[in-house]
Scaffold this motif. Structure first.
Motif, short mmCIF file in Angstrom:
data_model
loop_
_atom_site.label_atom_id
_atom_site.label_comp_id
_atom_site.label_asym_id
_atom_site.label_seq_id
_atom_site.Cartn_x
_atom_site.Cartn_y
_atom_site.Cartn_z
N ARG A 21 7.51 3.51 -18.05
CA ARG A 21 6.89 3.62 -17.01
C ARG A 21 5.79 2.17 -16.89
O ARG A 21 5.25 1.81 -17.72
CB ARG A 21 6.08 4.47 -17.38
N LEU A 22 5.69 2.35 -14.97
CA LEU A 22 4.89 0.62 -15.28
C LEU A 22 3.48 1.06 -15.16
O LEU A 22 2.68 2.20 -14.72
CB LEU A 22 4.33 0.64 -13.30
N THR B 193 -0.52 -5.69 -16.10
CA THR B 193 0.94 -4.86 -15.88
C THR B 193 0.89 -4.40 -17.48
O THR B 193 1.99 -5.86 -18.24
CB THR B 193 1.56 -5.33 -15.22
N ASP C 152 18.20 -6.00 -7.21
CA ASP C 152 17.13 -5.15 -7.99
C ASP C 152 18.16 -4.35 -9.03
O ASP C 152 17.95 -3.09 -9.18
CB ASP C 152 18.28 -3.64 -6.61
N GLU D 108 15.38 1.93 -9.73
CA GLU D 108 14.39 2.65 -9.39
C GLU D 108 13.40 1.70 -10.17
O GLU D 108 11.98 1.91 -9.46
CB GLU D 108 14.19 4.63 -10.04
N ILE D 109 13.19 1.25 -11.26
CA ILE D 109 11.86 0.76 -11.79
C ILE D 109 12.34 -0.59 -11.13
O ILE D 109 10.91 -0.77 -10.98
CB ILE D 109 12.17 0.47 -13.73
N CYS D 110 13.45 -1.61 -10.77
CA CYS D 110 12.97 -2.25 -9.86
C CYS D 110 12.80 -2.39 -8.37
O CYS D 110 11.59 -3.21 -8.21
CB CYS D 110 14.42 -2.93 -9.88
N GLY D 111 12.98 -1.37 -7.44
CA GLY D 111 12.16 -0.43 -7.16
C GLY D 111 10.81 -1.22 -6.54
O GLY D 111 9.83 -1.18 -6.11
N GLU D 112 10.08 -0.06 -8.39
CA GLU D 112 8.83 0.08 -8.29
C GLU D 112 8.12 -1.49 -8.72
O GLU D 112 6.99 -1.89 -8.37
CB GLU D 112 8.49 1.23 -9.36
N VAL D 113 8.71 -2.09 -9.44
CA VAL D 113 8.20 -4.07 -9.46
C VAL D 113 8.10 -4.48 -8.48
O VAL D 113 7.04 -4.75 -7.70
CB VAL D 113 8.79 -4.82 -10.64
N SER E 130 7.97 -3.14 -4.98
CA SER E 130 6.63 -2.91 -4.21
C SER E 130 5.15 -2.88 -4.94
O SER E 130 4.03 -3.35 -4.44
CB SER E 130 6.21 -1.36 -4.22
N MET E 131 4.71 -3.46 -6.14
CA MET E 131 4.23 -3.81 -7.11
C MET E 131 4.01 -5.32 -6.23
O MET E 131 2.56 -6.01 -6.63
CB MET E 131 4.26 -3.58 -8.76
#
Length: 485
Positions: A128-129, A263, A411, A440-445, A447-448
């Protein structure tokens, strides 16, 4: 006896001893320097200016921390045996079987990561980020308050300020309700931490350990080697790692840094055992105590993400941290985005970035415009001509100081940890990095980092050309200090 002759003789003998020490130290530099260029520079300095060069070499010149390696030799032998058994026992359900699940290229990529890692890629993890200090400390303190058996926690910097005292209270509360608390800190990073702060923890039963280990007076001069890790493990089930230390500035609550961008990660699953193993090794070096009663049988987390832990340092047989980033960059097909407070790449990593950009990969480097170090005022521009010429895009984060250590490759891989993108983290500091292989985590990173880039300004060679000669000279001169920055 002629007193003048006696004084000259004494001075002559003193000079002889200094030059002899310089020659002997030059031999050590030839045998142990990281590069031929470094060895040449040290030999020249030690032979010509030994009085100045000798203390500098013993503080900054060594690139291997032999004490750590020697101390942990038997300990690591036992760990290797235990890890081999675990891979056939409790870890087996979580290990990634590459050859049955990936194509040939992915097998090679993941195998290289595995070979460098403290614990290889495992499934069954939750990652979790935690973006910025409020999210990080809220999650950290919640986990500390829920601890039932033990807490392992280490930070490079701990301040006796508002957040530092809150952190202390949570540790004290845990110790008073019977939780075993072990707290490790770096003596360089925590040199301002008052004795009263540490004494209050010890009086409540918290076990404290500075990351030094037994050293003689000469080894105490080696300030270059620092434990830069920020790890917390609760009951062997929840772990934290990332860029945050414990201080008000990490919340953006100081006059000098009203905005601090960072982060961290909260993790569950078998990856926690990798963080725990890293802490256990450091603790053994500092105390010669093997930690009993730790949970080594992993449990699957709610999510099923693939991740690994890599702890690196100057005692490594190979330079794992630099190799990790080189390998990640070389494996990229679409993009490499790197966020770092300090961009001081060595030739190997710099070349990997240039080649990635030349083959059409979207390579972006995000750095802060404002730094916590006066030397790093010029660093964003020091390597600008070399990387921008190859097509690397460089951005300066504008709102305040950006301290996160994050990289994104396609990704496929998201990298978050304690290591900066510089020579000190690659070779001199003890660091811990988490690599997550999860879309999914790569997508969150992604976006961040996109949000960070929106708040950043791209700089080019033209921007450097518009600077004064003094500024451009300082930027070039900064590269000369790269080995110790």
């Amino acid at each position: 006896m002629d007193l003048g002759t006696f004084d000259l003789g004494l001075a002559g003998w003193g000079l002889f001893v200094v030059y002899a020490a310089g020659v002997l130290t030059a031999v050590d530099a030839v045998m142990n320097a990281r590069t031929p260029q470094g060895a040449t520079a040290w030999v020249f300095a030690l032979a010509t200016l030994p009085l100045a060069a000798l203390p500098l070499y013993w503080i900054f010149g060594r690139f291997k921390f032999e004490d750590y390696l020697t101390t942990l030799r038997d300990f690591d032998s036992e760990i290797a045996d235990g890890l081999a058994k675990a891979k056939e026992g409790p870890l087996r359900p979580f290990l990634i079987r590459d050859k049955r699940e990936s194509d040939g290229r992915e097998v090679g990529e993941m195998r290289a990561f595995d070979e460098m890692a403290t614990l290889p890629f495992t499934r069954g993890n939750d990652v979790r980020l935690l973006i910025n200090g409020d999210a990080t400390f809220e999650a950290l303190f919640e986990a500390l308050d829920a601890a039932e058996d033990y807490i392992l926690t280490q930070f490079y910097i701990v301040h006796d300020d508002d957040i530092g005292r809150r952190y202390k209270r949570h540790l004290l509360d845990a110790a008073r309700r019977g939780v075993t608390v072990r707290f490790m800190y770096d003596t360089v990073g925590c040199w301002k931490l008052p004795k009263a702060y540490k004494r209050e923890l010890e009086d409540a039963g918290v076990c404290l350990c500075p990351f030094t280990g037994p050293r003689n007076w000469l080894k105490k001069l080696r300030l270059n080697f620092r434990n830069h890790r920020k790890i917390t493990v609760v009951d062997g089930r929840i772990g934290f790692v990332g860029g945050h230390n414990v201080g008000d500035e990490y919340l953006g609550n100081t006059e000098d840094f009203p905005h601090w961008r960072d982060t961290h990660l909260r993790v569950e699953g078998p990856i926690v055992q990798g963080l725990q193993l890293s802490f256990a090794r450091d603790w053994y070096y500092g105390t010669r105590e093997e930690l009993d009663g730790l949970v080594w049988a992993p449990e699957a987390a709610g999510a099923d993400r693939t991740a690994l832990v890599m702890s690196s340092g100057p005692a490594d047989e190979i330079e794992t941290c630099g190799l990790l980033y080189t390998h990640a960059i070389e494996s990229a097909e679409k993009r490499v985005w790197i966020a770092t407070p300090y961009f001081v790449p060595d030739g190997r990593v710099l070349g990997a970035l240039q080649l990635a950009a030349l083959r059409g990969v979207d390579v972006r480097v995000i750095m802060p415009r404002t730094s916590d170090s006066v030397l790093f005022k010029w660093v964003p521009y020091a390597y600008l001509p070399e990387v921008e010429r190859a097509g690397v895009k460089v951005y300066l984060y504008e709102p305040g100081f950006m301290h996160q250590k994050v990289a994104l490759v396609d990704d496929d891989f998201a990298i978050v940890g304690t290591a900066n993108f510089d020579n000190r983290s690659f070779r001199l500091n003890f660091e811990t990095t988490v690599v997550t292989r999860d879309a999914e985590i790569c997508g969150e990173v992604a976006s961040m980092l996109e949000r960070d880039i929106e708040r950043a300004t791209r700089i080019t060679r033209e921007d450097l050309a518009d600077k004064s000669f003094a500024f451009r000279f300082a930027a070039n001169a900064t590269q000369l200090l790269a080995p110790v920055l």
